[in-house]
Structure formats: structure tokens, C-alpha cells
Design an enzyme around this catalytic site. Structure first.
Site, short mmCIF file in Angstrom:
data_model
loop_
_atom_site.label_atom_id
_atom_site.label_comp_id
_atom_site.label_asym_id
_atom_site.label_seq_id
_atom_site.Cartn_x
_atom_site.Cartn_y
_atom_site.Cartn_z
N ARG A 23 19.90 -13.19 -11.29
CA ARG A 23 19.82 -11.84 -11.82
C ARG A 23 21.08 -11.05 -11.47
NH1 ARG A 23 13.36 -10.32 -11.14
NH2 ARG A 23 12.67 -12.28 -12.07
N ARG A 79 16.77 -8.44 -2.40
CA ARG A 79 17.28 -8.35 -3.77
C ARG A 79 18.58 -9.12 -3.86
NH1 ARG A 79 15.58 -5.04 -7.68
NH2 ARG A 79 14.37 -3.88 -6.17
N GLU A 96 6.81 -5.57 -3.37
CA GLU A 96 6.39 -6.48 -4.43
C GLU A 96 6.81 -7.92 -4.11
OE1 GLU A 96 7.81 -5.42 -8.29
OE2 GLU A 96 7.50 -7.45 -9.07
N SER A 140 4.19 -10.69 -9.50
CA SER A 140 3.83 -9.86 -10.63
C SER A 140 3.20 -10.78 -11.66
CB SER A 140 5.08 -9.19 -11.20
OG SER A 140 4.74 -8.24 -12.17
#
Length: 424
Positions: A261, A276, A348, A351
Site C-alpha cells: 500500500r 502502517r 483495527e 475488517s
RNA sequence: GGAGAGUUGGCUGAGUGGUCGAAAGCGUCGCACUCGAAAUGCGAAGUGCUUGAGCAACGGUACCGAGGGUUCGAAUCCCUCACUCUCCUCCA
């Protein structure tokens, strides 16, 4: 992708659904585009019908040796044809405009999804586990994990920010986590283990909705392919363009893959630590099901993710996302948030979404019911079971000891080759 | 990287530029025979769009890997691209 027929039949419902996702009403604009497209198509079809008829007559005239008649008909068709190229160009432009408009709109929320603009509107459904009490101040993993082999500086030398270089026991722990998750999803939950391409082409990225709207979130190769940002892309597209038979459903696939990402829009967020990254491992769970089964499948899938957290003894809460916080393709989403004592927060870690037929329309994935004529779009679901990197963080923070070591949860011991704790 | 062959309906697989939306087989569905089933026989059926006066029927139009082109007319000819297979080359 939205079904234009549903918008025609019930524009109010469409606008109401969009409103819940923060969009102004669009049905009037879309229906106007649709109307102009179809008006043009109707005109074109009439012209084509006349052309086809005349062409057929030419063939017959030639067969009968009536050359004069054939030549006369040819002249007639030639004049008929003058308007066609322009019409075709206009038709293509209007169709593309309509499709681009529809492709840029998110899925509509399911009826039982709560209203809300952002994560503030999410609803906590359940909590599991009791956060551990510490007799010392728990640290953030970014502060103590480098001493255990989670090395950001070495990675920065070769790759820059948002990369990590795992060494020794830390690399072993991450591998153990992936193996543990994959084993449970395949053996206990019936998911088929898959090893997929990590690069896909435009059509696949469009199918799972990373394109056209989110291209800046992806890395692209020099030959134009996209690095997958999630194995959802490669697993879901396994059935693109397929017509499945009913007995093939439900189809459940899982894969442990790296995810890439760009994190283009998150400059400054989560810059410390392993939360992240540009590259991380994840076990993805994808289901292809009949429409009537997708609601139950979402519950099943979410439970499959919860069981990993419970097996590792990691406290978590289950959130039902509000309409404004859901991903582009989802009609209903549960997030699982794991407790991180170092950050004193839930973060989180999974999901799970039901996308309904939204992706299936883009991929043109259908199935045939036994004894029933025609094809129907399947429903697709995806979920993380779990994000391995963030699970590593959760293990580190929840199992940290005062001396800077980390004990290994019992469930992982069979995968750790004799290592029972991480030590500085 | 080089050379060649191919891509047709749920599947397999024919198809001289002019009733080809497309043969045939398999599979599917219906009917007959049967107590029932199998076998057999007969029959049916592609998909999308349609502001054609609504639904259905019927009609129109599009669809033979994708996109362009030639032609009065393209599954059929030409170009580009994607993919599959075979051989060579290279390579973990």
C-alpha cells in the site's frame, strides 16, 4: 457497480442510500444520462434495421443476377450510413460517461447499517477478553520491539520509511502467526488455501474496486500491473467472468500474502512502529455465495476472524461500521479492533465485509441455479483473518514483560521451534 | 526474447463474406414409455439492451477473446492488443 435498472425503478431509494454515505442526490443526473443514451440507441437501432434490411435485399438481388437493383440499393444504404459514424461515436461517449459515473459511486449500505458520517458513528457490538493489568507501565511496541528484532533503521537504509526488517526470533514469530492463522482457517473453517499472484492487471483491480477511484493507494509495476493491496484482489478475481454452477457455492478461499500500500493519503499517521507499513502480511478470507446466503456468511466470516484473536488470547471489540465509514464496495462491514495496552487503545485488526453483488457486477461473475433458466450475480465477501503485522504488534504489547521480554502465547508454541519468549 | 497454432453458446466442437444466433455431440428442461428409475423416443431452450403503447408474447438491435478497419453486408478478410498451447532461447 450499480444496477441502472434499480435506479430507474426506485430513484428515491438510490438517493436515500447515497445520502447515508454523504452524497448529494444523483439519480436525476444519472437518469438523464441514461435517457439520452437510450434515446440515441433507439435511433441508431432503427437506422441499423433499415441498413440490414437493404443489405439483405442486395444479397438477394445479386443472387438473382439483378445488378441494377443491387446497385440502386447500394446507393440507398450509402446515404443511410452517413449519419452512423457520428451516432456511434456519440453512443460510445454517452455509454462511457454513464459507466464512469456509476463506477465512481460506492455501494449502498444495507438496511441494518447504522447512520453516521465517520468512525464516530460506528456501533460497538461486543467485547471479548479482559485487558491485562500491568504492574509496570506498558510500553508501545515501537519503543521496546527494536531490541527484540523489529528493526526499522535497517529497513530505512534500503527502503525508507514504513518498512521494517525483522530479525531472528521476531521474523520467526511473524512467520508462526501466518502459519497459525492459515492452519485454523483451512482446517477448522473450511477455507481452501490459495497461493495467488501478487500483481494483477487493470481489469482485476477494477473488479474489486481499487480502480478507478483509488489508484493512488496502489503501487504499479513498470509494465502496468498493480501490486495487490490485499489478497481480496487476487482471490475474488479468481471467479471473474465465470458462470458458476450452484453446487460450487459457497466457495471459500484464503491466502497468506504480502500486501502493498502506498499510504498516499496517510502522511503523518502512525509513523512510529509497525502499524502502517507499505508492505505487510495478511491472511485474507474470501467467500463467493448465493445472494440469499451472504448475510449469514458475513457472520460466519467475522466469527472465523474472532476465533484467531481468542485463540491468541488478545482482547478485542467488534464494531458495526456506520454508513459513512464503510469501504467503497461494502454494504455491511464489521471491524475487529484489538486491544493495544502500549497505546491504551483498540486498533483495527480485521475488517469483514459483505459486498453483495457490487463486485460481481464489475467482474461479471454469475451462477446458474439448478433447474432455473438464466444467470444471477453472485455475492462476494472478504475479511482479514487476520492482518499478521498488526497481530504481531498486539502480541508484543499484550505479552510484554517488565524486563522487556515477550512471552509467546501457548497457541503459537508449536510453530516457534522451541522459542517460548522473545528476549532482548 | 524468437517462431508457429489457436480463442465460437453451460461444456466439447463444425463453420466457402450474403436467411449464421451459428451444425453436431454432451449436459439441461418438458412429454411419452415405466409401479418408479435407467435405457429409448419425441420435443424445448443462448445472453444483454430495447423511451416499440406498460407486463407477457412478438418484434428491433447487439454479442462467435477485446478494440479498431475494409465492405452495401464480417464468426468468416486486414490491423492492434490480451490470453492459451507447441518448439527454440534464457533462467530460479
Amino acid at each position: 457497480m450499480h444496477d441502472i435498472r434499480l435506479i430507474r425503478e426506485n430513484p428515491q431509494a438510490f438517493d436515500a442510500g447515497l445520502a447515508r454515505r454523504g452524497f448529494a442526490p444523483l439519480s436525476a443526473e444519472i437518469l438523464a444520462m441514461d435517457a439520452s443514451l437510450r434515446a440515441l440507441q433507439t435511433d441508431m437501432q432503427a437506422a441499423l434495421a433499415r441498413r440490414n434490411e437493404a443489405s439483405k435485399a442486395i444479397g438477394q438481388a445479386m443472387a438473382q443476377g439483378d445488378r441494377d437493383r443491387a446497385e440502386a440499393l447500394k446507393a440507398e444504404v450509402a446515404t443511410l450510413k452517413t449519419a452512423l459514424p457520428e451516432q456511434e461515436t456519440a453512443e460510445r461517449a454517452r455509454l462511457a460517461a454513464l459507466q464512469d459515473r456509476l463506477a465512481a459511486l460506492p455501494n449502498l449500505p444495507a438496511a441494518d447499517v447504522p447512520d453516521g458520517e465517520d468512525e464516530e458513528g460506528n456501533v460497538e457490538i461486543a467485547r471479548w477478553g479482559t485487558p491485562r493489568g500491568f504492574d509496570f507501565a506498558p510500553q508501545e511496541h515501537a519503543d521496546f520491539a527494536p531490541a527484540l528484532g523489529l528493526d526499522f533503521e535497517t529497513a530505512a537504509k534500503m527502503s525508507g520509511a514504513r518498512f521494517a526488517f525483522l530479525k531472528g526470533q521476531m521474523a520467526r514469530l511473524e512467520r508462526a502467526l501466518g502459519q497459525y492463522m492459515l492452519d485454523r482457517q483451512t482446517i477448522e473453517q473450511g477455507y481452501t488455501e490459495c497461493a495467488t499472484p501478487l500483481m494483477v492487471r487493470d481489469e482485476a483491480a477494477f473488479g474489486t474496486t481499487q480502480l478507478p477511484k483509488f489508484r493512488e493507494d496502489l503501487f504499479q509495476t513498470t509494465d502496468g500491473r498493480w501490486l495487490i493491496s490485499t489478497a481480496e484482489m487476487s482471490l475474488t478475481n479468481a471467479v471473474r467472468e465465470d458462470i458458476l454452477s450452484e453446487e460450487q457455492l459457497p466457495m471459500r478461499m484464503t491466502a497468506l500474502t504480502p500486501c502493498f500500500r502506498s499510504e498516499a493519503g496517510s502522511a503523518g499517521r502512525d509513523t512510529r512502529g509497525y502499524i502502517r507499513q507499505h508492505q505487510f502480511w495478511k491472511v485474507e478470507l474470501v467467500s463467493i455465495v448465493r445472494p440469499e446466503d451472504s448475510d449469514a456468511e458475513l457472520e460466519r466470516k467475522t466469527r472465523a476472524a474472532e476465533l484467531i484473536l481468542e485463540g491468541l488470547g488478545l482482547p478485542y471489540r467488534k464494531m458495526l461500521l456506520c454508513a459513512g465509514d464503510m469501504g467503497f464496495a461494502a454494504r455491511k462491514t464489521y471491524d475487529l479492533e484489538v486491544w493495544l495496552p502500549g497505546q491504551n487503545a483498540y486498533r483495527e485488526i480485521s475488517s469483514c465485509s459483505n459486498c453483495g453483488d457490487f463486485q460481481a457486477r464489475r467482474m461479471n461473475t454469475r451462477f446458474r441455479r439448478e433447474g432455473v433458466k438464466g444467470n444471477e450475480f453472485v455475492h462476494t465477501l472478504n475479511g482479514s483473518g487476520l492482518a499478521v503485522g498488526r497481530t504481531l504488534v498486539a502480541i508484543l504489547e499484550n505479552y510484554q514483560q517488565a524486563d522487556g521480554s515477550v512471552t509467546i502465547p501457548e497457541a503459537l508454541l508449536p510453530y516457534m521451534g522451541g522459542i517460548t519468549e522473545l528476549t532482548p
